[in-house]
Design a protein around this motif. Structure first.
Motif, mmCIF file in Angstrom:
data_model
loop_
_atom_site.group_PDB
_atom_site.id
_atom_site.type_symbol
_atom_site.label_atom_id
_atom_site.label_comp_id
_atom_site.label_asym_id
_atom_site.label_seq_id
_atom_site.Cartn_x
_atom_site.Cartn_y
_atom_site.Cartn_z
ATOM 1 N N ARG A 62 -14.247 30.942 31.035
ATOM 2 C CA ARG A 62 -15.118 29.811 30.708
ATOM 3 C C ARG A 62 -14.548 28.554 31.354
ATOM 4 N NH1 ARG A 62 -14.090 29.390 25.617
ATOM 5 N NH2 ARG A 62 -13.114 27.337 25.628
ATOM 6 N N PHE A 63 -15.393 27.825 32.035
ATOM 7 C CA PHE A 63 -14.971 26.563 32.643
ATOM 8 C C PHE A 63 -15.181 25.451 31.624
ATOM 9 C CE2 PHE A 63 -15.494 22.683 35.063
ATOM 10 C CZ PHE A 63 -14.536 22.794 36.054
ATOM 11 N N ASP A 64 -14.123 24.715 31.304
ATOM 12 C CA ASP A 64 -14.188 23.693 30.261
ATOM 13 C C ASP A 64 -14.240 22.306 30.893
ATOM 14 O OD1 ASP A 64 -14.280 22.633 27.778
ATOM 15 O OD2 ASP A 64 -12.226 23.122 27.209
ATOM 16 N N THR A 65 -15.066 21.429 30.351
ATOM 17 C CA THR A 65 -15.043 20.026 30.772
ATOM 18 C C THR A 65 -14.167 19.251 29.795
ATOM 19 O OG1 THR A 65 -17.161 19.801 29.630
ATOM 20 C CG2 THR A 65 -17.223 19.931 32.019
ATOM 21 N N LEU A 66 -13.357 18.336 30.326
ATOM 22 C CA LEU A 66 -12.250 17.780 29.549
ATOM 23 C C LEU A 66 -12.410 16.303 29.199
ATOM 24 C CD1 LEU A 66 -9.422 19.471 31.633
ATOM 25 C CD2 LEU A 66 -10.148 20.119 29.345
ATOM 26 N N THR A 67 -13.628 15.804 29.192
ATOM 27 C CA THR A 67 -13.811 14.365 28.985
ATOM 28 C C THR A 67 -14.377 14.011 27.610
ATOM 29 O OG1 THR A 67 -16.002 14.541 30.013
ATOM 30 C CG2 THR A 67 -14.163 13.922 31.440
ATOM 31 N N ASP A 68 -14.521 15.016 26.762
ATOM 32 C CA ASP A 68 -15.199 14.721 25.481
ATOM 33 C C ASP A 68 -14.351 15.081 24.255
ATOM 34 O OD1 ASP A 68 -15.256 17.385 25.934
ATOM 35 O OD2 ASP A 68 -17.415 17.664 25.635
ATOM 36 N N TYR A 69 -13.013 15.147 24.425
ATOM 37 C CA TYR A 69 -12.167 15.410 23.267
ATOM 38 C C TYR A 69 -12.084 14.171 22.378
ATOM 39 C CZ TYR A 69 -10.455 19.818 25.196
ATOM 40 O OH TYR A 69 -10.363 21.098 25.685
ATOM 41 N N SER A 70 -12.111 14.385 21.073
ATOM 42 C CA SER A 70 -11.986 13.282 20.124
ATOM 43 C C SER A 70 -10.536 12.779 20.088
ATOM 44 C CB SER A 70 -12.407 13.742 18.729
ATOM 45 O OG SER A 70 -12.140 12.734 17.793
ATOM 46 N N VAL A 71 -10.386 11.451 20.055
ATOM 47 C CA VAL A 71 -9.032 10.874 20.015
ATOM 48 C C VAL A 71 -8.905 9.876 18.861
ATOM 49 C CG1 VAL A 71 -8.552 11.180 22.476
ATOM 50 C CG2 VAL A 71 -9.694 9.101 21.705
ATOM 51 N N GLN A 72 -9.737 10.032 17.843
ATOM 52 C CA GLN A 72 -9.717 9.079 16.729
ATOM 53 C C GLN A 72 -8.362 9.054 16.028
ATOM 54 O OE1 GLN A 72 -12.066 6.827 16.381
ATOM 55 N NE2 GLN A 72 -12.881 7.874 18.203
ATOM 56 N N GLU A 73 -7.745 10.238 15.891
ATOM 57 C CA GLU A 73 -6.443 10.306 15.223
ATOM 58 C C GLU A 73 -5.387 9.541 16.024
ATOM 59 O OE1 GLU A 73 -3.183 13.715 13.964
ATOM 60 O OE2 GLU A 73 -5.279 14.305 14.248
ATOM 61 N N LEU B 51 -7.763 9.063 26.021
ATOM 62 C CA LEU B 51 -7.813 7.693 25.498
ATOM 63 C C LEU B 51 -8.725 6.831 26.357
ATOM 64 C CD1 LEU B 51 -4.005 7.155 24.760
ATOM 65 C CD2 LEU B 51 -5.821 7.380 23.048
ATOM 66 N N TYR B 52 -8.654 7.046 27.662
ATOM 67 C CA TYR B 52 -9.508 6.278 28.568
ATOM 68 C C TYR B 52 -10.973 6.675 28.400
ATOM 69 C CZ TYR B 52 -12.002 4.903 32.723
ATOM 70 O OH TYR B 52 -12.938 4.382 33.563
ATOM 71 N N PHE B 53 -11.249 7.987 28.431
ATOM 72 C CA PHE B 53 -12.646 8.439 28.375
ATOM 73 C C PHE B 53 -13.313 8.041 27.057
ATOM 74 C CE2 PHE B 53 -10.981 11.586 31.500
ATOM 75 C CZ PHE B 53 -11.790 11.211 32.566
ATOM 76 N N ALA B 54 -12.530 8.015 25.966
ATOM 77 C CA ALA B 54 -13.105 7.660 24.660
ATOM 78 C C ALA B 54 -13.509 6.200 24.607
ATOM 79 C CB ALA B 54 -12.100 7.962 23.560
ATOM 80 N N LEU B 55 -12.809 5.325 25.329
ATOM 81 C CA LEU B 55 -13.080 3.891 25.261
ATOM 82 C C LEU B 55 -13.920 3.378 26.429
ATOM 83 C CD1 LEU B 55 -9.521 2.691 24.178
ATOM 84 C CD2 LEU B 55 -11.543 2.893 22.729
#
Length: 818
Positions: free
Chosen positions: A315-326, A387-391
């Protein structure tokens, strides 16, 4: 090496000159010669610096020679004794288990310790320390790391002993962190250790591994802080970004640091680490996959591991949508404000952009200190890019970065979608990117058919130099115009003969232009260029057109125009993500600077190309770049590095006579420049034998043979089968060899007049080669001090004018040694 060449099956370049056992060069290519289960001993001479300091380097060399002789006597079938460098040795065995090898090495150690080495009537006692490990030959790097760690443990035990590395931790996919070996050495040495790391940097995983390996050591993570006033732990882990405002933890840290301690900061994986992790998972690192992984993770161990795990599940995973709220919640207010302000500078931060505002520059330095940002070549990146992608609001992402993310999204959809049109367009984007494997994989899964599919498959196969398969795809194309284009591309790529006809098709005219440049039919080049309407070209075609123009201008010595074309190509390729085309541009620029004897610039561009092509399936281009790099290092005087690369090239193409001939020819040339005539003759003879019964020998091979024979005072010379009077190198060789043949003992004025003619030949072209010929003549006339000094001075002036101080130093040292 003399008789020792008969000791084993390998070529001279794989042997160490001092000990006549195998060298580090063999070790670097060991996987080409050894397979299956292996045991490996890594050892060195205890207190060897003392031997050199007290008894001199000659005594040190004698000790190393005797250890080499002993290693040979301990070798049996399936054993490979190697001098790794300095006083370090390796002994690889395919016949012994690790415990058996440990016994053998202990016997060797006891024998060495029981007998003194005698130098100038003085007795010198020698002992050895060993580290032993085992594993599969394809995992030689990990075996070496384990043996190195075991060797360190032997040193800690008091030296003069052997330690067998035992794998204590449970299995599973794991990539060691770059600092891990040094951390283990510090812990084994009973030193307090501080280990710092940013978000998801691998601290917890490393702690669990270290706990398994050092069960008596106390480890503590400061994120989980509990103050203990009675004792301090041996090893502490923490994230600087999360403890910034915690006074209690900082007080504890201060007290811990009052002891003598070692401190480490866990760095992200490098590109090589990521490739290695993919290899361990049995996954090929393709060009797109690796660039996407670098872009979205910046080597963050957690993100890289997650991505590799997804690929293992097909499976090819895209890595820009992980939650970083913690992670964001754990930051201090000042760090969070700095992060939000700096976020507007983009994922890759240029310090000059930040320096425009003192406040922003201060924010950047603050985040750098906390490990949220890390230095990466000429820019700063996020250690945990989520951290960058989330903001980010998306506006600070460049066009090429948007293209990368869009291509990743399409790549992911293609894994499960039956949309043939999407698959074809995505495969075409991958082809333009330069990733033939990804393009082929997408086409294979899609089941799409038609002229567009066969045409694209043919282009992919041509790029991979699989011309027979490409021809079969071309025959399946029904549209005559499309088939004609593909046939022309195949012919140009194979350097075949082409029948050209006037066409309105701009792409075919671009291919014709490339063909005419190769044939040096420059009038026809200009005619085809005039017929190309640049306004209808795609960006991909425009890059090919500009590359042709740059190549043409180089041939016509219109350097400024060539550079302008190269820079335009570079700009478009970066913007549109045409990475393979970008690599080819860098190769051409490297060749241009090489022709101008600007070797450091040439090296820069060849290395840029090398960052791209090893992760494509274009093996012939990878080989060519490696060859260019090896030759450039040779010209720079970095002979060891050059020989290392030539041997790697040899192991890449061992069954292909043409490739072997090229490498052998360059090895002969390398040894000529080093004045090592026996090895030069060996490789020159290998080239001659490969040509036997095939065709006439090229001038360069004949001239090499003549140089060697003259230097060795051997009378037999090969005759020239043909002579290219337009080749300035051949002319220079001919001038020098004729002179030394006729003038065995010239007077000073005769030599001075000749060197003047030599330096002015060819309108001051090829000055580096002229310097090398002067150095060769200095060797020939080395017994006449006045002639030798005149020739050395002439060569030295050229080397220094080209900033080749290493070559100048080596020339003078070589001549001093006679």
């Amino acid at each position: 090496m003399g008789q020792e060449k008969q000791w084993a099956e390998f070529e001279p370049v794989y042997y160490d000159d001092l000990t006549e056992i195998l060298s580090k060069r063999f070790m670097l290519n060991a996987r080409s010669f050894i397979d299956g289960d292996v045991s490996l001993a890594f050892f060195d001479i205890d207190n060897f610096k003392y031997v050199n300091d007290v008894h001199g380097h000659y005594a040190g060399d004698k000790v190393i020679q005797e250890i080499g002789m002993l290693l040979k006597s301990y070798s049996r079938k399936g054993d490979y004794p190697i001098r790794f460098g300095g006083d370090e040795f390796i002994f690889i065995s395919t016949a012994k288990r690790a415990d058996e090898l440990k016994d053998t090495m202990e016997n060797l150690g006891r024998y060495v310790a029981s007998r003194p080495f005698i130098f100038q009537n003085k007795s010198v006692s020698i002992t050895l320390s060993f580290g032993i490990a085992e594993g599969r030959a394809e995992d030689m790097e990990s075996i070496m790391q384990n043996a190195d760690f075991a060797l360190y443990c032997s040193k800690e035990k008091g030296k003069n002993c052997a330690t067998l590395y035992t794998k204590r931790e449970s299995g599973g996919l794991y990539m060691p962190l770059r600092e891990e070996r040094e951390i283990k050495k510090s812990i084994a040495g009973l030193k307090p250790v501080i280990i710092k790391g940013g978000f998801k940097s691998g601290k917890t995983t490393l702690k669990n591994k270290l706990k398994a390996e050092f069960p008596k050591v106390e480890f503590r993570e400061l994120d989980d802080f509990r103050e203990n006033k009675e004792s301090l732990p041996n090893v502490i882990f923490y994230n600087p970004a999360t403890i910034e405002s915690d006074k209690k933890i900082n007080r504890f840290l201060y007290s811990f640091k009052q002891r003598e301690h070692d401190e480490y900061w866990l760095s992200n994986f490098s590109r090589n680490d990521m490739v290695r992790l993919l290899e361990l998972a049995g996954i090929k690192a393709t060009l797109f996959m690796l660039n996407y992984l670098e872009f979205t993770t910046n080597g963050n161990p957690f993100l890289v591991s997650k991505f590799v795990s997804s690929l293992m599940k097909k499976r090819f995973d895209t890595l820009t949508d992980y939650s970083v709220q913690e992670e964001l919640a754990s930051l201090s207010d000042s760090a969070l404000k700095s992060l939000k302000r700096v976020n507007k500078l983009g994922l890759e931060i240029n310090l000059s952009d930040a320096a425009e505002s003192p406040e922003l520059y201060k924010d950047v330095m603050h985040l750098l200190e906390l490990g949220i940002l890390v230095e990466n070549r000429f820019s700063l990146n996020y250690s945990y890019p989520c951290l960058y992608f989330a903001l980010s609001d998306g506006r600070s992402i460049t066009q090429s970065q948007k293209k990368m993310l869009d291509l990743a999204r399409k790549r992911k959809i293609c894994d499960s979608s039956s949309d043939m049109e999407l698959s074809l367009s995505t495969a075409l984007l991958m082809y333009n990117f330069g990733d033939m494997e990804e393009a082929s994989s997408i086409l294979g899964k899609s089941g799409a058919k038609g002229d567009d599919v066969h045409s694209l498959k043919a282009r992919i196969l041509i790029a991979e130099s699989d011309f027979n398969s490409a021809e079969r795809e071309i025959e399946l194309i029904k549209d005559p115009a499309v088939r004609s284009q593909a046939k022309v591309l195949r012919t140009v790529s194979t350097s075949g003969e082409l029948q050209m006809e006037k066409l309105d098709d701009p792409y075919t005219n671009i291919l014709y232009t490339s063909y005419c440049i190769r044939k040096q039919s420059f009038d026809m080049v200009e005619e085809f260029v005039r017929n190309i309407d640049q306004t209808v070209l795609t960006q991909k075609e425009y890059v090919s057109h500009l590359s042709n123009l740059a190549n043409y201008y180089m041939f016509r010595q219109r350097e400024k125009e060539a550079v302008d074309c190269f820079l335009k190509c570079e700009e478009i390729c970066k913007k549109e993500l045409f990475l393979a085309d970008l690599g080819k541009v860098y190769m051409m620029m490297g060749n241009m600077f090489d022709q101008k004897d600007e070797l450091f610039k040439a090296l820069e561009y060849f290395n840029k190309a090398m960052e791209i092509f090893p992760y494509t399936s274009m093996n012939s281009i990878v080989w060519s770049i490696n060859l260019n790099l090896a030759v450039t290092y040779l010209k720079l005087g970095e002979f060891t590095k050059s020989l290392d690369m030539f041997t790697s090239l040899l192991s890449m193409e061992r069954e292909n006579d043409f490739y072997k001939m090229v490498v052998y020819n360059n090895l002969a040339d390398a040894y000529i420049r080093m004045h090592e005539w026996d090895n030069a003759e060996y490789y020159n003879d290998m080239v001659i034998s490969l040509y036997k019964g095939k065709s006439s020998l090229p001038d360069c091979v004949v001239f090499q043979n003549r140089k060697i024979k003259r230097a060795k005072n051997s009378a037999k010379w090969l005759k020239l089968d043909y002579f290219n009077k337009d080749d300035i190198i051949s002319n220079l060789d001919s001038m020098v060899l004729d002179f030394v043949r006729i003038n065995s003992e010239p007077d000073f004025e005769t030599l001075k007049n000749f060197t003047g003619r030599l330096l002015n030949a060819g309108k001051k072209e090829e000055m580096l080669y002229k310097a090398e010929l002067l150095a060769y003549m200095a060797y020939i006339y080395r017994k006449n001090e006045r002639l030798k000094l005149h020739l050395i001075r002439g060569a030295s002036n050229i080397f220094l004018s080209l900033n080749l101080e290493l070559r100048d130093n080596m020339l003078k040292k070589n001549m001093e040694n006679g």
